[in-house]
Design an enzyme around this catalytic site. Structure first.
Site, PDB file in Angstrom:
ATOM      1  CG  ASP A   9     -44.760 -14.038  23.004  1.00 32.91           C
ATOM      2  OD1 ASP A   9     -43.693 -13.658  23.518  1.00 32.91           O
ATOM      3  OD2 ASP A   9     -44.903 -15.162  22.474  1.00 32.91           O
ATOM      4  CG  MET A  10     -41.805 -10.110  19.839  1.00 36.56           C
ATOM      5  SD  MET A  10     -42.571  -9.306  18.412  1.00 36.56           S
ATOM      6  CE  MET A  10     -41.194  -9.299  17.260  1.00 36.56           C
ATOM      7  CG  ASP A  11     -39.209 -15.704  19.745  1.00 34.02           C
ATOM      8  OD1 ASP A  11     -38.890 -15.470  18.574  1.00 34.02           O
ATOM      9  OD2 ASP A  11     -38.538 -15.314  20.720  1.00 34.02           O
ATOM     10  CB  SER A  44     -40.841 -10.204  23.781  1.00 28.92           C
ATOM     11  OG  SER A  44     -39.894 -11.214  23.506  1.00 28.92           O
ATOM     12  N   GLY A  45     -40.143 -12.000  26.256  1.00 26.81           N
ATOM     13  CA  GLY A  45     -39.047 -12.358  27.141  1.00 26.81           C
ATOM     14  C   GLY A  45     -37.697 -11.970  26.572  1.00 26.81           C
ATOM     15  CE  LYS A 192     -43.707 -12.139  27.627  1.00 23.78           C
ATOM     16  NZ  LYS A 192     -44.075 -12.923  26.421  1.00 23.78           N
ATOM     17  CG  ASP A 215     -46.073 -18.941  22.128  1.00 24.68           C
ATOM     18  OD1 ASP A 215     -45.593 -17.894  22.646  1.00 24.68           O
ATOM     19  OD2 ASP A 215     -45.360 -19.883  21.758  1.00 24.68           O
ATOM     20  CG  ASN A 218     -42.855 -16.084  28.415  1.00 19.82           C
ATOM     21  OD1 ASN A 218     -43.639 -16.682  27.670  1.00 19.82           O
ATOM     22  ND2 ASN A 218     -41.803 -15.445  27.955  1.00 19.82           N
TER      23      ASN A 218
END
Length: 270
Positions: A9-11, A44-45, A192, A215, A218
């Site tokens: 995931d990114m953020d 990622s979303g 995902k 984190d 999602n």
């Protein structure tokens, strides 16, 4: 069994709170990953067009599970994209318009769309996450393939709103939290983990050969699906409950710390 896929995931996970990562350190790791036959995917979303901007050196050869699984690409080639029906799109928008505290971003494959009448603050934030964003007067007659909706609302309303959206729209879309006053509405089953499953089938990779990092709400499916699901130290309680392992905080380069352990075949990857 050796690790063959790392998905991040990114953020709040791969990126620190300033939306950056240690590029030199990661690119050195990526070279080692390639040498060891380990694939790398971004899950990622966020919008695909935004995600590739973080990896200009390697975007052409890695995989992206963008829009919470709504669009999957491998080395620049489409693997899958969701397609919310026109009827469901219209019904969802009609209901969301009855919620004055909710601001809508309709996420299409070509672009994202939000209303020109919304607050300037939303447009400023949205532009950081949607590198292709069009302001429109309404959501009628948009010519695109729609992958999901992104909703902006006050943080305090997220739990209540998520439950209400599940009750009212659950036959058409699934409401998942993404953190910081936002909810995504995704097509049921299109998340995902589903995107990673498609990539794994393409590459012949089993769940026990996969490491995932996340984190937030999602990320739950991919944290559960992978043998090595890592929630960040800063993750939500539900993400930590879904994961088997814990990674250091996103502001401590937690993902990169664990990748070093993978490359060096240290526990639990020995």
């Amino acid at each position: 069994m050796s690790v063959k896929l790392i998905a991040v995931d990114m953020d709040g996970t791969f990126l620190n709170d300033e939306k950056r990562y240690n590029r030199e350190r990661f690119l050195n790791q990526y070279r080692q990953m390639k040498a060891q036959g380990i694939r790398f995917a971004v899950a990622s979303g966020n919008q695909y067009w935004q995600l590739i901007s973080f990896f200009p050196e390697i975007a052409h050869e890695i995989a992206f599970v963008a829009e919470n699984g709504g669009w999957v690409r491998d080395a620049g080639e489409d693997v899958f994209n969701a397609d919310l029906s026109r009827a469901h799109f219209a019904r969802v928008v009609a209901f969301l318009h009855t919620l004055p505290e909710v601001e809508i971003i309709a996420c299409g494959k070509r672009s994202a769309y939000t209303l020109s009448g919304y607050r300037a603050a939303l447009k400023e934030v949205a532009a950081r996450y949607y590198h292709r964003l069009e302001l429109v007067d309404n959501f009628d007659n948009l010519d695109d393939t729609f992958l999901k909706f992104g909703l902006n609302l006050p943080d305090s309303r997220v739990p209540e709103m998520q439950q209400m959206l599940r009750e009212r729209l659950g036959d058409m879309v699934t409401a998942v939290t993404t953190g910081h006053g936002s909810i995504d509405l995704i097509i049921p089953g299109i998340h995902k983990a589903n995107g990673l499953r498609l990539l794994q089938a393409r590459w012949g990779i089993e769940d026990d050969e996969v490491v995932t990092f996340g984190d937030s709400g999602n990320d739950l499916e991919m944290l559960r699906q992978a043998r090595f699901g890592f929630a960040m130290e800063n993750a939500s309680a539900e993400a930590k409950a879904a994961a088997r392992y814990l990674a250091p905080d996103n502001n401590q380069q937690g993902v990169l710390q664990v990748i070093d352990r993978i490359l060096n075949r240290e526990p639990p990857f020995a």
